[in-house]
Write a protein that holds these residues in place. Structure first.
Motif, PDB file in Angstrom:
ATOM      1  N   GLN A  56       0.845  -1.191   0.000  1.00  0.00           N
ATOM      2  CA  GLN A  56       0.000   0.000   0.000  1.00  0.00           C
ATOM      3  C   GLN A  56       0.880   1.240   0.000  1.00  0.00           C
ATOM      4  OE1 GLN A  56      -2.269  -0.435   3.561  1.00  0.00           O
ATOM      5  NE2 GLN A  56      -3.517  -2.118   2.784  1.00  0.00           N
ATOM      6  N   ASP A  57       0.260   2.401  -0.241  1.00  0.00           N
ATOM      7  CA  ASP A  57       1.003   3.662  -0.226  1.00  0.00           C
ATOM      8  C   ASP A  57       1.676   3.873   1.124  1.00  0.00           C
ATOM      9  OD1 ASP A  57       0.304   4.255  -2.810  1.00  0.00           O
ATOM     10  OD2 ASP A  57      -1.428   5.476  -2.254  1.00  0.00           O
ATOM     11  N   GLY A  58       2.921   4.304   1.089  1.00  0.00           N
ATOM     12  CA  GLY A  58       3.657   4.561   2.317  1.00  0.00           C
ATOM     13  C   GLY A  58       4.430   3.361   2.828  1.00  0.00           C
ATOM     14  N   LEU A  59       4.164   2.179   2.292  1.00  0.00           N
ATOM     15  CA  LEU A  59       4.871   0.979   2.719  1.00  0.00           C
ATOM     16  C   LEU A  59       5.848   0.542   1.635  1.00  0.00           C
ATOM     17  CD1 LEU A  59       1.951  -1.114   4.265  1.00  0.00           C
ATOM     18  CD2 LEU A  59       3.581   0.344   5.452  1.00  0.00           C
ATOM     19  N   GLN A  60       6.929  -0.119   2.055  1.00  0.00           N
ATOM     20  CA  GLN A  60       7.930  -0.612   1.118  1.00  0.00           C
ATOM     21  C   GLN A  60       8.110  -2.108   1.292  1.00  0.00           C
ATOM     22  OE1 GLN A  60      11.465   1.587   1.997  1.00  0.00           O
ATOM     23  NE2 GLN A  60      10.798   3.411   0.910  1.00  0.00           N
ATOM     24  N   CYS A  61       8.451  -2.766   0.206  1.00  0.00           N
ATOM     25  CA  CYS A  61       8.717  -4.196   0.227  1.00  0.00           C
ATOM     26  C   CYS A  61      10.183  -4.395   0.618  1.00  0.00           C
ATOM     27  CB  CYS A  61       8.441  -4.772  -1.160  1.00  0.00           C
ATOM     28  SG  CYS A  61       8.389  -6.559  -1.219  1.00  0.00           S
ATOM     29  N   CYS A  62      10.424  -5.143   1.698  1.00  0.00           N
ATOM     30  CA  CYS A  62      11.797  -5.402   2.134  1.00  0.00           C
ATOM     31  C   CYS A  62      11.883  -6.780   2.775  1.00  0.00           C
ATOM     32  CB  CYS A  62      12.284  -4.314   3.085  1.00  0.00           C
ATOM     33  SG  CYS A  62      11.399  -4.230   4.634  1.00  0.00           S
ATOM     34  N   SER A  63      13.092  -7.240   2.950  1.00  0.00           N
ATOM     35  CA  SER A  63      13.342  -8.571   3.482  1.00  0.00           C
ATOM     36  C   SER A  63      13.591  -8.498   4.990  1.00  0.00           C
ATOM     37  CB  SER A  63      14.560  -9.161   2.775  1.00  0.00           C
ATOM     38  OG  SER A  63      14.885 -10.399   3.314  1.00  0.00           O
ATOM     39  N   ALA A  64      12.822  -9.254   5.766  1.00  0.00           N
ATOM     40  CA  ALA A  64      12.959  -9.286   7.231  1.00  0.00           C
ATOM     41  C   ALA A  64      13.137 -10.739   7.674  1.00  0.00           C
ATOM     42  CB  ALA A  64      11.729  -8.676   7.891  1.00  0.00           C
ATOM     43  N   PHE A  65      13.277 -10.936   8.980  1.00  0.00           N
ATOM     44  CA  PHE A  65      13.465 -12.284   9.520  1.00  0.00           C
ATOM     45  C   PHE A  65      12.268 -13.190   9.256  1.00  0.00           C
ATOM     46  CE2 PHE A  65      11.454  -9.829  12.818  1.00  0.00           C
ATOM     47  CZ  PHE A  65      10.501 -10.675  13.342  1.00  0.00           C
ATOM     48  N   CYS A  66      11.082 -12.586   9.058  1.00  0.00           N
ATOM     49  CA  CYS A  66       9.869 -13.393   8.865  1.00  0.00           C
ATOM     50  C   CYS A  66       9.497 -13.551   7.387  1.00  0.00           C
ATOM     51  CB  CYS A  66       8.713 -12.781   9.643  1.00  0.00           C
ATOM     52  SG  CYS A  66       8.394 -11.056   9.247  1.00  0.00           S
ATOM     53  N   GLY A  67      10.296 -13.011   6.482  1.00  0.00           N
ATOM     54  CA  GLY A  67      10.038 -13.140   5.057  1.00  0.00           C
ATOM     55  C   GLY A  67      10.097 -11.789   4.369  1.00  0.00           C
ATOM     56  N   ILE A  68       9.582 -11.735   3.154  1.00  0.00           N
ATOM     57  CA  ILE A  68       9.539 -10.497   2.380  1.00  0.00           C
ATOM     58  C   ILE A  68       8.192  -9.843   2.653  1.00  0.00           C
ATOM     59  CG2 ILE A  68       9.669  -9.493   0.086  1.00  0.00           C
ATOM     60  CD1 ILE A  68      11.368 -11.919  -0.717  1.00  0.00           C
ATOM     61  N   ILE A  69       8.222  -8.674   3.285  1.00  0.00           N
ATOM     62  CA  ILE A  69       7.001  -8.059   3.797  1.00  0.00           C
ATOM     63  C   ILE A  69       6.904  -6.590   3.405  1.00  0.00           C
ATOM     64  CG2 ILE A  69       6.842  -9.605   5.783  1.00  0.00           C
ATOM     65  CD1 ILE A  69       8.021  -7.260   7.440  1.00  0.00           C
TER      66      ILE A  69
END
Length: 85
Positions: A56-69
């Motif tokens: 959604q607007d304002g959020l970015q796709c990045c890699s974290a310990f729980c997956g790609i979020i």
């Protein structure tokens, strides 16, 4: 001597393409398939993404310990310490 120069030329000819980095298209595909690590801890791990457009607007796709979020991905606030007198 001429034989040695031709062998050196063949060696350079074979190794030169390996030294050239990937094309911009390859780097973009790598970014899409392997998003960068999150700069801060994710708020929650329930908004998964495969492409940056999935967020959604304002959020970015990045890699974290729980997956790609999808996350805000804001850099962590550094605590400024007051100098001791």
């Amino acid at each position: 001597m001429k034989h040695v120069l031709s062998l050196q030329f063949l060696l350079v000819l074979c190794l030169a393409p390996q030294l050239v980095p990937g094309s911009p298209k390859t780097r973009i595909l790598k970014y899409i398939l392997e998003p960068p690590p999150c700069r801060s801890e994710p708020e929650n791990c329930d908004k998964f993404c495969t492409l940056p457009e999935d967020c959604q607007d304002g959020l970015q796709c990045c890699s974290a310990f729980c997956g790609i979020i999808c996350t805000l991905n804001k850099p962590p606030k550094s605590k400024k310490q007051k100098p001791k007198l």
